[in-house]
Design a protein around this motif. Structure first.
Motif, mmCIF file in Angstrom:
data_model
loop_
_atom_site.group_PDB
_atom_site.id
_atom_site.type_symbol
_atom_site.label_atom_id
_atom_site.label_comp_id
_atom_site.label_asym_id
_atom_site.label_seq_id
_atom_site.Cartn_x
_atom_site.Cartn_y
_atom_site.Cartn_z
ATOM 1 N N GLU A 1 11.509 16.341 4.425
ATOM 2 C CA GLU A 1 10.411 17.227 4.863
ATOM 3 C C GLU A 1 9.167 16.951 4.027
ATOM 4 O O GLU A 1 9.241 16.863 2.803
ATOM 5 N N PHE A 2 8.042 16.846 4.719
ATOM 6 C CA PHE A 2 6.775 16.753 4.009
ATOM 7 C C PHE A 2 5.728 17.566 4.769
ATOM 8 O O PHE A 2 5.942 17.947 5.926
ATOM 9 N N LEU A 3 4.626 17.824 4.108
ATOM 10 C CA LEU A 3 3.547 18.608 4.724
ATOM 11 C C LEU A 3 2.569 17.674 5.407
ATOM 12 O O LEU A 3 2.097 16.711 4.806
ATOM 13 N N SER A 4 2.273 17.998 6.641
ATOM 14 C CA SER A 4 1.395 17.133 7.419
ATOM 15 C C SER A 4 -0.066 17.383 7.076
ATOM 16 O O SER A 4 -0.435 18.423 6.520
ATOM 17 N N ASN A 5 -0.885 16.419 7.394
ATOM 18 C CA ASN A 5 -2.338 16.586 7.384
ATOM 19 C C ASN A 5 -2.897 15.748 8.517
ATOM 20 O O ASN A 5 -2.141 15.156 9.302
ATOM 21 N N ASP B 1 14.361 10.206 17.633
ATOM 22 C CA ASP B 1 14.816 11.370 18.406
ATOM 23 C C ASP B 1 14.808 12.649 17.591
ATOM 24 O O ASP B 1 14.690 13.741 18.140
ATOM 25 N N ASP B 2 14.985 12.534 16.274
ATOM 26 C CA ASP B 2 15.184 13.729 15.453
ATOM 27 C C ASP B 2 13.954 14.116 14.645
ATOM 28 O O ASP B 2 14.049 14.934 13.735
ATOM 29 N N LEU B 3 12.803 13.538 14.929
ATOM 30 C CA LEU B 3 11.580 13.945 14.229
ATOM 31 C C LEU B 3 11.049 15.201 14.890
ATOM 32 O O LEU B 3 11.060 15.326 16.121
ATOM 33 N N GLN B 4 10.533 16.128 14.059
ATOM 34 C CA GLN B 4 9.953 17.323 14.665
ATOM 35 C C GLN B 4 8.915 17.939 13.745
ATOM 36 O O GLN B 4 8.952 17.763 12.521
ATOM 37 N N GLN B 5 8.010 18.671 14.379
ATOM 38 C CA GLN B 5 6.916 19.317 13.664
ATOM 39 C C GLN B 5 6.376 20.418 14.561
ATOM 40 O O GLN B 5 6.308 20.238 15.778
ATOM 41 N N LEU B 6 5.991 21.548 13.958
ATOM 42 C CA LEU B 6 5.402 22.615 14.755
ATOM 43 C C LEU B 6 4.055 22.154 15.303
ATOM 44 O O LEU B 6 3.257 21.528 14.588
ATOM 45 N N PHE B 7 3.808 22.494 16.528
ATOM 46 C CA PHE B 7 2.559 22.085 17.181
ATOM 47 C C PHE B 7 1.490 23.113 16.863
ATOM 48 O O PHE B 7 1.045 23.885 17.724
ATOM 49 N N ASN C 1 0.856 -1.177 0.000
ATOM 50 C CA ASN C 1 0.000 0.000 0.000
ATOM 51 C C ASN C 1 0.898 1.233 0.000
ATOM 52 O O ASN C 1 1.602 1.505 0.972
ATOM 53 N N VAL C 2 0.891 1.961 -1.106
ATOM 54 C CA VAL C 2 1.759 3.135 -1.222
ATOM 55 C C VAL C 2 0.956 4.383 -0.900
ATOM 56 O O VAL C 2 -0.053 4.662 -1.540
ATOM 57 N N ILE C 3 1.393 5.100 0.104
ATOM 58 C CA ILE C 3 0.709 6.317 0.552
ATOM 59 C C ILE C 3 1.553 7.523 0.154
ATOM 60 O O ILE C 3 2.716 7.631 0.570
ATOM 61 N N GLY C 4 0.979 8.402 -0.649
ATOM 62 C CA GLY C 4 1.730 9.555 -1.120
ATOM 63 C C GLY C 4 1.759 10.667 -0.085
ATOM 64 O O GLY C 4 0.731 11.000 0.505
ATOM 65 N N LEU C 5 2.919 11.220 0.153
ATOM 66 C CA LEU C 5 3.067 12.384 1.013
ATOM 67 C C LEU C 5 3.528 13.551 0.142
ATOM 68 O O LEU C 5 4.171 13.354 -0.884
ATOM 69 N N ARG C 6 3.210 14.767 0.572
ATOM 70 C CA ARG C 6 3.610 15.948 -0.197
ATOM 71 C C ARG C 6 4.895 16.522 0.378
ATOM 72 O O ARG C 6 4.926 16.993 1.507
ATOM 73 N N GLY C 7 5.925 16.516 -0.430
ATOM 74 C CA GLY C 7 7.177 17.118 0.004
ATOM 75 C C GLY C 7 7.076 18.625 0.045
ATOM 76 O O GLY C 7 6.247 19.221 -0.656
ATOM 77 N N THR C 8 7.900 19.223 0.860
ATOM 78 C CA THR C 8 7.951 20.677 0.904
ATOM 79 C C THR C 8 8.888 21.183 -0.197
ATOM 80 O O THR C 8 9.345 20.404 -1.026
ATOM 81 N N GLY C 9 9.158 22.474 -0.196
ATOM 82 C CA GLY C 9 10.107 23.036 -1.158
ATOM 83 C C GLY C 9 11.527 22.592 -0.906
ATOM 84 O O GLY C 9 12.406 22.772 -1.724
ATOM 85 N N ASN C 10 11.766 21.971 0.244
ATOM 86 C CA ASN C 10 13.102 21.471 0.594
ATOM 87 C C ASN C 10 12.945 20.022 1.040
ATOM 88 O O ASN C 10 13.180 19.686 2.191
ATOM 89 N N PRO C 11 12.537 19.141 0.155
ATOM 90 C CA PRO C 11 12.113 17.816 0.588
ATOM 91 C C PRO C 11 13.245 16.894 1.028
ATOM 92 O O PRO C 11 13.004 15.957 1.777
ATOM 93 N N GLN D 1 1.628 21.524 8.414
ATOM 94 C CA GLN D 1 2.899 21.983 8.933
ATOM 95 C C GLN D 1 4.010 21.130 8.331
ATOM 96 O O GLN D 1 3.767 20.024 7.871
ATOM 97 N N THR D 2 5.186 21.662 8.361
ATOM 98 C CA THR D 2 6.322 20.912 7.847
ATOM 99 C C THR D 2 6.762 19.887 8.881
ATOM 100 O O THR D 2 7.043 20.238 10.031
ATOM 101 N N VAL D 3 6.769 18.635 8.487
ATOM 102 C CA VAL D 3 7.284 17.572 9.343
ATOM 103 C C VAL D 3 8.710 17.279 8.897
ATOM 104 O O VAL D 3 8.957 17.043 7.715
#
Lengths: 767, 229
Positions: free
Chosen positions: A71-75, A115-121, A37-47, A126-128
């Motif tokens: 980097e990808f955009l969250s939903n 440890d290095d995953l981050q996203q604005l709350f 099952n391939v789930i597409g994520l949207r990369g940011t401008g700096n993927p 938001q950029t993940v």
């Protein structure tokens, strides 16, 4: 089975190539022929950016681990929480270039690092930021073990150590190696004589033969074939004493005889062995895999990941000669060797070129000298389980009260000690039927004492240790303590220990450890050839009024060993012939062996060796001094001693030559051959003897042949600082959307930069 | 030459399958910025060198404010309700010969404003960020070989007693004389017999004729001409 869920980011980069980032969830597995099952994520401008995280300026930094920032955009459905849970190897990351082409390339393979995953709350989107690692850094917390997860305490090929370490990353990648030292001298052609009476082979080439060498003779009149060299003598010619192959036929001065060193035909990683105890951290415990890799690669090679494989590249080989790449599978099994062009060019007329006008040139000054030090050390346990620490539990024994203290008692297997009635001259042992175990006493759960317990049988024998390799002239100091049951006085002079030397010359000796008017203490006495019977005893206790319930201690320093060979130590059951029902057991404790190698005319004085290359000119003040952990060593049981396997036996591997300077499979110039430490010293010297140019700046243009750490670079913009030079890429941070990277290139070769005539000195280090 | 008139520049936004003009627009602008990447090298001398980088585009539209979309035009209030939505747009260019070029792209609003000055109708302004590539309805071919190049000037000598000069280059199809000077004095073209300060041109023979009552006296004739397609 394969991952059933793949989170995918696809983007086209500035160069027009398609980049695919697949994050595979290994917690959900499907059949190999099922569709994930391939789930597409949207990369940011700096993927995607990929960078080296070990950015030290030193060209010889062994490990250049890589990291990928994604980097990808969250939903509401896919965000940081999607990747938050699970073990460190749950989310495998594979990043491909042009994935739909016939030959896609791997930009990176690794695992997400929680440890290095981050996203604005904040509300979506938001950029993940995800970070994936090649897991080389995680090797710092994983001890070295073999395929079965066991401590490695035997001899293994270098390739096996490397593979066992790298497989702890769980990436299971093949290993490509650009490191073309070869063991031995390749081959020589010339006037050769064969002496049947030796049997010897003699040649004018004075540095070709060495003990343990396997050779092939071609072109003689009567002596073509394969032989093993047992020893060498240097007179007006070098004589090789043959111990396997033949028999030789007298043949004098045959011209144009070819002698091939068979060890030279295979890759160094597939030929050279190291004893696993080299990498011990304490008894029965190994160092972490990262330290093991550093110990193997230090002052010569660099490890990194590139295009779906681990690469180990030798800095000294990045010069004008062709490049040969040896391939190993992920288990460390040699596959073959091919010539491979790894040259890349950066310049204004090329696809990869400098950008943003920020290229900076720095210099690193030339050195006055370099020095590589190898310290002599032995494993903590010279003899396996000599402290009786290890063995599987057999059973709980009845409590014992000693001096009003009650101890819990357990018995354990006698690991590493083999029980038989051993015979002289390697005659077949007789099966003994006494029972033996390691006995341990505990008080309040803590171990308080341990020793070897040997029960009487109807046929009594000895517990034999594993062998200790020794050389002519070495000494040992052997100690042991023994006791007998209370109220049971053994007969006269009960024996405690036997020490036997199995010589490489095929003869057998025993150590006599007790003084007498007939034989000297600590002397070595040869068994008559062909004689049978039980082993002779080395140590016996004094017949005077001793308290045999108490420990009776003995310790002797031997005379120098008469020949090289292997020592065996035997713990003896001896009731002193007091008859049945007398002494029913004997116990041994505090068994110790101190090994005193005879090096450079002394015992206890030499602690190591160093190779130093120093220029004659004055005025240079900088230097480089490093410690190495594998090298040519004077004793085979030293940690880090490089060895070869010939005829079922391990030998020191003293000579090597730089095969990449000669066409593949052609005979080298013998003046280029030498000890491993010497070749290593010149390799390091040639990276430090001249002022080094270092370029730092932005480069644009990747393409399908993107620049990476393993490549040899030409900086093509004509300038005195770039002309006729090759460079290493030691640091990079690649943005795979804009196809720009921050890069640091360091000079590793220039057309007049290699020198082998600067003075080299070898020195023994004293304590 | 074709001309693009303001009324033939139309910005429409797709709602469903149909495109609707944005606002009762009075002005619009499509702007394209190309990033500059400097690739100056050590051998570039005194001249910096650059390459084109990433492309970014914006669109701006302004016009009269309408309350809703019933007039067949997109109202700013509709756009205010569609914030953070990427829309499909079309720019339709029509020239005087009714040839059409359509640019299609996706964009989202980055700035929407409504203003009103006393004595004037309310104005709406929208700024949009274009996302991704722009597609053209037809490929624009490269230009043909130049038809309107000014040719190299011709320098000739008006001989003693001569009343004309002839040059084969002037017989080329499409030659148009831009200027003739006799001894540095500019002459004016005429279709009949040239008088004082005039010249006539015969393209079939490539002949420049001057006032016959004032023949030449080894004087320089300077001719500038062009060839038009």
């Amino acid at each position: 089975m394969k991952p059933g869920i793949i989170y995918r980011i696809d983007f086209q980069n500035f160069d027009g190539d398609l980049v695919r980032i697949d994050i595979q969830d290994t917690a959900t597995l499907i059949g190999d022929f099922d569709t994930a099952n391939v789930i597409g994520l949207r990369g940011t401008g700096n993927p995607l950016s990929i960078k080296v995280i070990d950015n030290e300026d030193d060209k010889f930094t062994c490990i250049r681990a890589k990291q990928a920032n994604i980097e990808f955009l969250s939903n509401a459905s896919y965000n940081i929480g999607t990747f938050a849970d699970g073990p460190d190897n749950r989310f495998r990351v594979e990043i491909l270039l042009n994935p739909t082409s016939l030959l896609p390339s791997f930009l990176f393979i690794g695992f997400l690092v929680t440890d290095d995953l981050q996203q604005l709350f904040l509300p979506y989107p938001q950029t993940v930021v995800l970070t994936a690692s090649d897991h080389l850094g995680l090797l710092k917390g994983i001890p070295l073990t073999d395929d079965a997860g066991k401590y490695m305490k035997d001899h293994y090929k270098i390739s096996y150590f490397i593979a066992q370490c790298l497989n702890k990353t769980e990436l299971n990648l093949p290993i490509n190696v650009i490191h073309n030292l070869r063991v031995g001298g390749g081959s020589i052609t010339g006037n050769t004589s064969f002496v049947a009476g030796g049997p010897y082979i003699a040649t004018a080439q004075t540095t070709f033969f060495y003990p343990g060498q396997r050779i092939r003779v071609i072109g003689s009149s009567f002596n073509d074939g394969d032989y093993t060299v047992g020893g060498t003598t240097l007179l007006i010619a070098q004589f090789a004493y043959i111990i396997d192959g033949g028999p030789l036929v007298n043949e004098s001065g045959s011209p144009d005889v070819i002698i091939q060193d068979i060890s030279s035909t295979t890759h160094i990683y597939d030929t050279v062995y190291i004893e696993g105890l080299t990498f011990e951290s304490s008894v029965n415990a190994a160092q972490d895999c990262y330290s093991v890799l550093q110990a193997i690669l230090k002052e010569g090679q660099v490890l990194t990941q590139f295009n779906g494989a681990w690469w180990i590249v030798s800095v000294d080989e990045y010069e004008a000669n062709p490049t040969y790449v040896a391939t190993f599978d992920y288990l460390g099994i040699y596959q073959g060797i091919v010539e491979n062009n790894i040259t890349r060019t950066v310049g204004s007329l090329f696809f990869s070129r400098w950008a943003n006008a920020n290229t900076n040139l720095e210099l690193e000054r030339a050195k006055a000298f370099i020095s590589e030090t190898f310290r002599y050390s032995f494993p903590t346990e010279l003899i396996c389980n000599m402290t009786f620490e290890r063995g599987d539990l057999i059973t709980q024994l009845p409590d014992e009260t000693i001096e009003n203290v009650t101890y819990q008692v357990k018995s354990f297997e006698t690991e590493c000690w083999e029980y038989n009635q051993w015979q002289r001259n390697d005659n077949a042992p007789i099966t003994a039927n006494g029972t033996n175990y390691i006995k341990k006493l505990y008080y309040n759960g803590a171990e308080r004492d341990r020793f070897m317990h040997m029960n009487e049988g109807t046929v009594n024998g000895q517990l034999r240790s594993e062998p200790l390799a020794v050389s002519t002239g070495d000494k040992i100091v052997v100690g042991i303590s023994s006791r007998w049951p209370a109220g049971r006085i053994p007969g006269t002079t009960p024996a405690t220990l036997a020490v036997e030397l199995k010589g490489d010359n095929g003869k057998f000796y025993y150590l006599y450890g007790t003084g007498s008017t007939v034989q000297l203490s600590g002397g070595w006495f040869e068994y008559p050839a062909g004689s049978g019977g039980i082993l002779d005893i080395s140590y016996t206790t004094s017949p005077s009024s001793q308290d045999y319930e108490s420990w009776q201690s003995q310790s002797y320093e031997s005379q120098p060993l008469p020949v090289s060979g292997r020592l065996f130590f035997y713990l003896v059951f001896d009731d002193g012939a007091d008859g049945p029902g007398g002494v029913t057991y004997v116990e041994h404790s505090d068994f110790s062996v101190q090994y005193l190698p005879f090096i450079n005319g002394s015992y206890r004085e030499i602690s190591g060796q160093s190779y130093t290359v120093k220029r004659n000119e004055l005025g240079y003040l900088a230097s480089r001094e490093q410690e190495v952990f594998i090298s040519n060593a004077p004793r085979i049981n030293m940690k880090g001693a490089l060895q070869i396997l010939t005829g079922g036996k391990y030998w020191l591997a003293p000579y090597y030559y730089p095969a990449w300077r000669f066409a593949l499979n052609t005979a080298p110039d013998q003046t280029s051959a030498g000890e491993y430490g010497k070749l290593q010293a010149f390799a390091v010297w040639n990276q430090n003897r001249n002022t080094i140019r270092k370029f730092t700046g932005d480069v644009i243009g990747f393409g399908v042949n993107w620049p990476d750490v393993i490549h040899k670079f030409v900086l093509s913009d004509t300038n005195p600082n770039t002309n006729d030079r090759f460079f290493l890429l030691i640091s990079m941070d690649q943005n795979w959307k804009s196809c720009q990277m921050q890069a640091t290139f360091v000079e590793c070769y220039r057309s007049d930069g290699k020198g082998y005539t600067d003075p080299l000195s070898f020195k023994y280090l004293t304590s | 030459m074709r001309k693009i008139l303001g009324k033939n520049f139309l910005i429409t936004m797709m709602v469903g399958d149909l495109g609707y003009p944005v606002f009762c627009a009075k002005s619009g602008e499509l702007s394209t910025d190309i990033e500059e990447i400097e690739v100056t090298s050590v051998n570039s001398g005194r001249d910096r060198e650059y390459e084109p980088g990433m492309v970014s585009r914006t669109l701006s539209v302004s016009g009269l404010t309408e309350l809703d979309n019933t007039g067949g035009r997109v109202s700013i209030f509709y756009l205010l309700q569609q914030l953070s939505t990427v829309q499909m747009f079309r720019l339709i260019f029509t020239d005087t010969e009714e040839e059409v070029q359509v640019l299609t792209f996706r964009a989202f609003a980055t700035n929407l404003s409504v203003n009103k000055n006393s004595g004037q109708l309310s104005q709406s302004t929208g700024s949009f960020r274009i996302s991704g590539a722009m597609t053209f309805s037809s490929i624009i071919p490269p230009p043909n070989e130049a038809f309107c190049d000014i040719a190299d000037p011709i320098y000739m000598t008006l001989g003693v007693g001569a009343t004309s000069v002839t040059n084969a280059l002037l017989t080329t199809t499409g030659v148009e004389i831009l200027g003739v000077w006799r001894s540095g004095l500019s002459l004016t073209i005429t279709s009949g017999t040239p008088g004082s300060g005039q010249f006539a041109f015969d393209p079939t023979t490539g002949t420049i004729s001057i006032d016959p009552t004032n023949p030449g006296n080894d004087e320089p004739i300077h001719i500038i001409y062009k060839i038009s397609g």
